[in-house]
Design a protein around this motif. Structure first.
Motif, PDB file in Angstrom:
ATOM      1  N   ASN A   1       0.808  -1.221   0.000  1.00 49.23           N
ATOM      2  CA  ASN A   1       0.000   0.000   0.000  1.00 49.23           C
ATOM      3  C   ASN A   1       0.843   1.274   0.000  1.00 49.23           C
ATOM      4  O   ASN A   1       0.522   2.224  -0.717  1.00 49.23           O
ATOM      5  N   ILE A   2       1.877   1.290   0.849  1.00 53.27           N
ATOM      6  CA  ILE A   2       2.689   2.510   0.978  1.00 53.27           C
ATOM      7  C   ILE A   2       4.154   2.137   1.068  1.00 53.27           C
ATOM      8  O   ILE A   2       4.518   1.127   1.694  1.00 53.27           O
ATOM      9  N   PHE A   3       5.005   2.938   0.449  1.00 50.30           N
ATOM     10  CA  PHE A   3       6.455   2.847   0.616  1.00 50.30           C
ATOM     11  C   PHE A   3       6.898   4.151   1.281  1.00 50.30           C
ATOM     12  O   PHE A   3       6.815   5.216   0.672  1.00 50.30           O
ATOM     13  N   PHE A   4       7.347   4.058   2.553  1.00 55.25           N
ATOM     14  CA  PHE A   4       7.867   5.220   3.280  1.00 55.25           C
ATOM     15  C   PHE A   4       9.385   5.284   3.101  1.00 55.25           C
ATOM     16  O   PHE A   4      10.066   4.258   3.165  1.00 55.25           O
ATOM     17  N   SER A   5       9.898   6.489   2.958  1.00 56.90           N
ATOM     18  CA  SER A   5      11.350   6.659   2.834  1.00 56.90           C
ATOM     19  C   SER A   5      11.752   8.021   3.372  1.00 56.90           C
ATOM     20  O   SER A   5      10.926   8.776   3.891  1.00 56.90           O
ATOM     21  N   GLY A   6      13.033   8.331   3.239  1.00 52.99           N
ATOM     22  CA  GLY A   6      13.569   9.633   3.639  1.00 52.99           C
ATOM     23  C   GLY A   6      14.727   9.958   2.734  1.00 52.99           C
ATOM     24  O   GLY A   6      14.622   9.888   1.525  1.00 52.99           O
ATOM     25  N   HIS A   7      15.860  10.292   3.361  1.00 50.24           N
ATOM     26  CA  HIS A   7      17.138  10.535   2.677  1.00 50.24           C
ATOM     27  C   HIS A   7      17.220  11.938   2.089  1.00 50.24           C
ATOM     28  O   HIS A   7      18.152  12.681   2.397  1.00 50.24           O
ATOM     29  N   TYR A   8      16.292  12.302   1.229  1.00 48.36           N
ATOM     30  CA  TYR A   8      16.183  13.712   0.830  1.00 48.36           C
ATOM     31  C   TYR A   8      15.558  14.443   2.029  1.00 48.36           C
ATOM     32  O   TYR A   8      14.644  13.922   2.670  1.00 48.36           O
ATOM     33  N   HIS A   9      16.013  15.654   2.283  1.00 47.78           N
ATOM     34  CA  HIS A   9      15.525  16.379   3.447  1.00 47.78           C
ATOM     35  C   HIS A   9      14.374  17.296   3.039  1.00 47.78           C
ATOM     36  O   HIS A   9      14.515  18.518   2.918  1.00 47.78           O
ATOM     37  N   SER A  10      13.270  16.656   2.821  1.00 48.36           N
ATOM     38  CA  SER A  10      12.079  17.347   2.335  1.00 48.36           C
ATOM     39  C   SER A  10      10.932  16.354   2.414  1.00 48.36           C
ATOM     40  O   SER A  10      11.117  15.214   2.836  1.00 48.36           O
ATOM     41  N   PHE A  11       9.752  16.804   2.016  1.00 50.13           N
ATOM     42  CA  PHE A  11       8.594  15.901   1.964  1.00 50.13           C
ATOM     43  C   PHE A  11       8.128  15.779   0.524  1.00 50.13           C
ATOM     44  O   PHE A  11       8.081  16.776  -0.209  1.00 50.13           O
ATOM     45  N   GLN A  12       7.771  14.562   0.142  1.00 46.84           N
ATOM     46  CA  GLN A  12       7.138  14.381  -1.158  1.00 46.84           C
ATOM     47  C   GLN A  12       6.178  13.204  -1.104  1.00 46.84           C
ATOM     48  O   GLN A  12       6.473  12.151  -0.529  1.00 46.84           O
ATOM     49  N   ALA A  13       5.010  13.395  -1.711  1.00 46.39           N
ATOM     50  CA  ALA A  13       4.021  12.326  -1.852  1.00 46.39           C
ATOM     51  C   ALA A  13       3.770  12.110  -3.328  1.00 46.39           C
ATOM     52  O   ALA A  13       3.756  13.057  -4.117  1.00 46.39           O
ATOM     53  N   THR A  14       3.577  10.855  -3.690  1.00 42.85           N
ATOM     54  CA  THR A  14       3.254  10.551  -5.084  1.00 42.85           C
ATOM     55  C   THR A  14       1.780  10.173  -5.203  1.00 42.85           C
ATOM     56  O   THR A  14       1.100   9.895  -4.211  1.00 42.85           O
ATOM     57  N   CYS A  15       1.319  10.125  -6.407  1.00 47.11           N
ATOM     58  CA  CYS A  15       0.073   9.430  -6.693  1.00 47.11           C
ATOM     59  C   CYS A  15       0.324   7.935  -6.491  1.00 47.11           C
ATOM     60  O   CYS A  15       1.473   7.524  -6.333  1.00 47.11           O
ATOM     61  N   PRO A  16      -0.706   7.094  -6.497  1.00 46.65           N
ATOM     62  CA  PRO A  16      -0.414   5.661  -6.615  1.00 46.65           C
ATOM     63  C   PRO A  16       0.367   5.474  -7.915  1.00 46.65           C
ATOM     64  O   PRO A  16      -0.091   5.926  -8.974  1.00 46.65           O
ATOM     65  N   VAL A  17       1.531   4.859  -7.816  1.00 39.70           N
ATOM     66  CA  VAL A  17       2.424   4.893  -8.981  1.00 39.70           C
ATOM     67  C   VAL A  17       3.130   3.551  -9.170  1.00 39.70           C
ATOM     68  O   VAL A  17       3.511   2.884  -8.218  1.00 39.70           O
ATOM     69  N   MET A  18       3.282   3.198 -10.422  1.00 41.33           N
ATOM     70  CA  MET A  18       4.025   1.996 -10.793  1.00 41.33           C
ATOM     71  C   MET A  18       4.784   2.301 -12.076  1.00 41.33           C
ATOM     72  O   MET A  18       4.202   2.831 -13.033  1.00 41.33           O
ATOM     73  N   ASN A  19       6.076   1.993 -12.049  1.00 43.93           N
ATOM     74  CA  ASN A  19       6.906   2.188 -13.240  1.00 43.93           C
ATOM     75  C   ASN A  19       6.835   3.617 -13.777  1.00 43.93           C
ATOM     76  O   ASN A  19       6.796   3.840 -14.989  1.00 43.93           O
ATOM     77  N   GLY A  20       6.769   4.561 -12.849  1.00 41.34           N
ATOM     78  CA  GLY A  20       6.781   5.960 -13.248  1.00 41.34           C
ATOM     79  C   GLY A  20       5.461   6.486 -13.775  1.00 41.34           C
ATOM     80  O   GLY A  20       5.411   7.617 -14.268  1.00 41.34           O
ATOM     81  N   THR A  21       4.403   5.721 -13.663  1.00 41.36           N
ATOM     82  CA  THR A  21       3.111   6.144 -14.195  1.00 41.36           C
ATOM     83  C   THR A  21       2.056   6.064 -13.112  1.00 41.36           C
ATOM     84  O   THR A  21       1.938   5.040 -12.417  1.00 41.36           O
ATOM     85  N   CYS A  22       1.275   7.155 -12.965  1.00 37.27           N
ATOM     86  CA  CYS A  22       0.184   7.119 -11.985  1.00 37.27           C
ATOM     87  C   CYS A  22      -0.769   5.990 -12.337  1.00 37.27           C
ATOM     88  O   CYS A  22      -1.092   5.761 -13.513  1.00 37.27           O
ATOM     89  N   SER A  23      -1.218   5.315 -11.277  1.00 38.55           N
ATOM     90  CA  SER A  23      -2.052   4.133 -11.496  1.00 38.55           C
ATOM     91  C   SER A  23      -3.192   4.175 -10.495  1.00 38.55           C
ATOM     92  O   SER A  23      -3.047   3.775  -9.346  1.00 38.55           O
ATOM     93  N   GLY A  24      -4.316   4.699 -10.924  1.00 40.82           N
ATOM     94  CA  GLY A  24      -5.468   4.847 -10.047  1.00 40.82           C
ATOM     95  C   GLY A  24      -5.385   6.136  -9.253  1.00 40.82           C
ATOM     96  O   GLY A  24      -4.536   7.005  -9.505  1.00 40.82           O
ATOM     97  N   THR A  25      -6.267   6.255  -8.280  1.00 39.42           N
ATOM     98  CA  THR A  25      -6.356   7.442  -7.432  1.00 39.42           C
ATOM     99  C   THR A  25      -6.256   7.012  -5.976  1.00 39.42           C
ATOM    100  O   THR A  25      -6.249   5.814  -5.675  1.00 39.42           O
ATOM    101  N   PHE A  26      -6.187   7.978  -5.065  1.00 40.53           N
ATOM    102  CA  PHE A  26      -6.140   7.606  -3.644  1.00 40.53           C
ATOM    103  C   PHE A  26      -7.415   6.856  -3.244  1.00 40.53           C
ATOM    104  O   PHE A  26      -7.390   5.984  -2.394  1.00 40.53           O
ATOM    105  N   ASP A  27      -8.536   7.191  -3.883  1.00 42.71           N
ATOM    106  CA  ASP A  27      -9.797   6.479  -3.623  1.00 42.71           C
ATOM    107  C   ASP A  27      -9.774   5.060  -4.168  1.00 42.71           C
ATOM    108  O   ASP A  27     -10.304   4.140  -3.552  1.00 42.71           O
ATOM    109  N   LYS A  28      -9.179   4.942  -5.350  1.00 46.10           N
ATOM    110  CA  LYS A  28      -9.145   3.632  -6.009  1.00 46.10           C
ATOM    111  C   LYS A  28      -7.742   3.385  -6.554  1.00 46.10           C
ATOM    112  O   LYS A  28      -7.513   3.377  -7.771  1.00 46.10           O
ATOM    113  N   PRO A  29      -6.803   3.154  -5.627  1.00 43.52           N
ATOM    114  CA  PRO A  29      -5.419   2.958  -6.081  1.00 43.52           C
ATOM    115  C   PRO A  29      -5.244   1.585  -6.720  1.00 43.52           C
ATOM    116  O   PRO A  29      -5.908   0.612  -6.333  1.00 43.52           O
ATOM    117  N   THR A  30      -4.333   1.521  -7.666  1.00 42.45           N
ATOM    118  CA  THR A  30      -3.941   0.231  -8.237  1.00 42.45           C
ATOM    119  C   THR A  30      -2.421   0.092  -8.221  1.00 42.45           C
ATOM    120  O   THR A  30      -1.838  -0.600  -9.049  1.00 42.45           O
TER     121      THR A  30
END
Ligand SMILES: [Fe+2]
Length: 604
Positions: free
Chosen positions: A506-535
């Motif tokens: 469902n989620i991959f948490f990380s750090g390393h860069y000193h900032s915050f970033q959230a993605t869409c549901p994503v696979m292979n660099g492409t958004c895949s679904g929405t937060f309501d209906k992630p794939t």
């Protein structure tokens, strides 16, 4: 040594401002970030010799006689004293008073030493005397909050930044009890009938014991455990293996007690220590619930925090987390913990910083580049990686731990034992299966860790833990323009996205860069679904918790849902099998900077 209150005879209102200001005043700290972005020790230069000091003094006297310079303030009368000389407990303050200075110079400063006999150049903290409100009157005082590092402290008044001329020094300041239990922390071992308690004292000749019970006044059960330590010779390479007040110091003994046969979802009160060495204050924790499909849980997640030495961000984060502690079950710190980089006293600061959090909530950590990456001495690596660890030609894996190679982290944090100690492990908590792995180790298909990850994901029973949260220090998705790290992220995607797709992480948490970033549901660099209906998994990079913030620009990518470069903390509230809520709060106002409600694609 906590520089929590480096102020000079000014109001408490300015106490925190004093903290903010200290690093900005230009005096080189014992460690500063070099132009190349690598941490180095500015104090490697030897202290000036006595002959040199005498020579300089004679030159100055001659110049004064010639009328060439204004003689500095009469120095013979300068005094420094520290009170009290006996410190009752870890975190108590000492007031360092100075007087007898006719005219304070811009480069007059007070250095903090532990032990008190350290060479001049090996100070662990400092403050400019001119910061004192009363400096123009020739006297002042500075208050420091002291960490019990099981040795004494001393304070010296100096003039000069390059040539250190000592004008006065205090008598040593001691802690009443060098065996005072410090570094108290909980860890969740992975079974709701258990809890792990760890702490540090100066000895291993007595039996480490936890007394506990289900009411505050009645600690009617007890459990004993084991003790261990590490020495300079256990660490892979310099600088971390170099004995020095500002590098390797005796870390004391780590006591480790596993409480068993506890009732799940139950409040326990406890203290740790023993009659011979003393006891901690009484604290409490709540055991984990039995894993269950719709069991709600909450936790804090952040990475890259650091401590006082990395600036005010870490202190602010710890204060924000403390203010929300009742709302969460535990903490996930996804690598880059203390930024000690071989400096033992910074590990001491970090232990003190997180103790108020970690004695009340399990503190689960994973490994970051600043805990592990090394280039020499790999035979001592406690993760038993081949050679000197992971150094693929396409990666930017260097000596980011200054030789620590995970030894301090491995000894200080005992995580669930179902993987490779602190380096990779998993546990169930309520409705979530957590998997923390090391992006500092070989994660490519065929590697030992990859096989363990694949087996662990395959073993998850989604009817019991319908959510899977994976975490590792380095992100698979971040669009900041740091190409070395971005290149590693592409390899992380290539190696692990097939598994994350197969097992519907469902989620991959990380750090390393000193900032915050959230993605869409994503696979292979492409958004895949929405937060309501992630794939696909959502990637949340939470490296904004204390270490100096990034200021790099961003690439233009389609999968960026939100990013910013501000200090903050993230919270997760899993409601049931189907829905969870994530929020990222800024430290400055505790306001929600970004949030999402996410559905569980494994249940759709
Ligand atoms: Fe990092």
């Amino acid at each position: 040594m906590l520089r929590l209150s480096a102020f000079c005879a000014i109001s408490l209102l300015l106490l925190f401002a004093g903290l903010l200001g200290v690093d900005a005043h230009g005096r080189p700290s014992p460690w500063s970030k070099g132009a190349a972005g690598r941490w180095h020790n500015d104090l490697e230069e030897a202290a000036p010799s006595r002959e040199l000091l005498l020579e300089l003094e004679q030159q100055e006297q001659q110049l004064e006689l010639d009328g060439t310079i204004n003689r500095r303030a009469p120095r013979a009368a300068v005094t420094v004293s520290a009170s009290p000389s006996l410190i009752a407990k870890n975190g108590d303050t000492v007031t360092v008073s100075w007087s007898g200075v006719t005219k304070v110079q811009a480069d007059d400063w007070i250095g903090v030493y532990s032990p008190s006999t350290s060479e001049h150049s090996l100070y662990i903290d400092w403050v400019y005397v001119k910061e004192c409100e009363t400096a123009s009157q020739g006297f002042g005082n500075v208050t420091f909050e002291l960490v019990n590092m099981r040795k004494d402290y001393g304070f010296r008044y100096f003039s000069g930044n390059t040539v250190l001329t000592q004008l006065a020094q205090s008598a040593p300041v001691e802690f009443v009890n060098k065996n005072e239990p410090t570094h108290g922390r909980l860890a969740y071992p992975g079974d709701p009938t258990t809890m792990r308690v760890m702490w540090v004292t100066n000895e291993d000749k007595t039996i480490p014991t936890v007394q506990y019970g289900t009411s505050a006044g009645i600690l009617n059960m007890n459990m004993s455990g084991t003790s261990h330590t590490y020495r300079a010779s256990d660490i892979c390479s310099p600088l971390a293996s170099t004995p020095s007040p500002v590098l390797f110091i005796d870390p004391g003994f780590f006591h480790d007690v596993l409480l068993t046969n506890l009732a799940p979802s139950t409040l326990y009160w406890y203290r740790y220590g023993n009659d011979a060495t003393g006891w901690s204050a009484v604290a409490n924790f709540t055991t984990a619930p039995q894993p269950g499909k719709n069991t709600p849980i909450s936790f804090v997640v952040y990475a890259d925090m650091g401590t006082y030495s990395t600036g005010p961000g870490a202190v602010a984060t710890s204060e924000r987390v403390l203010s929300h502690l009742d709302d969460v079950d535990f903490v996930l710190h996804v690598g880059d913990l203390s930024y000690a980089l071989g400096r033992g006293y910074v590990w001491e600061w970090f232990g003190a910083l997180i103790e108020p959090i970690a004695t009340n909530k399990p503190y689960q950590v994973s490994i970051g580049n600043h805990e592990y990456c090394h280039l020499l001495g790999g035979e001592k690596d406690p993760s038993h990686a081949a050679g000197n660890g992971f150094h693929p030609s396409w990666g930017n894996y260097g000596d980011d731990s200054n030789g620590e190679c995970g030894v301090p982290t491995h000894n200080r944090f005992h995580m669930p034992d179902n993987g490779n100690s602190v380096f990779w492990y998993s546990f169930d908590y309520g409705s979530v299966h957590f998997l923390q792995f090391s992006a500092e180790h070989d994660f490519l298909p065929g590697s030992d860790m990859y096989k363990w990850i694949a087996n662990d994901l395959a073993s998850v029973d989604r009817s019991v833990t319908p959510w899977i949260f994976v975490s590792a220090h380095r992100p698979a998705y971040c669009s900041e323009n740091y190409m070395g790290d971005y290149n590693v992220s592409l390899y992380l995607r290539a190696a692990l996205e097939p598994l994350m797709q197969q097992y519907k992480v469902n989620i991959f948490f990380s750090g390393h860069y000193h900032s915050f970033q959230a993605t869409c549901p994503v696979m292979n660099g492409t958004c895949s679904g929405t937060f309501d209906k992630p794939t696909a998994p959502v990637h949340l990079m939470v490296g904004m918790s204390g270490a100096s913030l990034d200021n790099e620009t961003y690439m233009n990518v389609t999968w960026d849902a939100f990013h910013d470069q501000a200090f903050g903390v993230a919270y997760v509230h899993v409601h049931d099998a189907n829905s969870m809520y994530f929020e990222y709060r800024h430290n400055d106002n505790d306001g929600v900077a970004w949030n999402m409600t996410l559905s569980n694609w494994a249940m759709l």
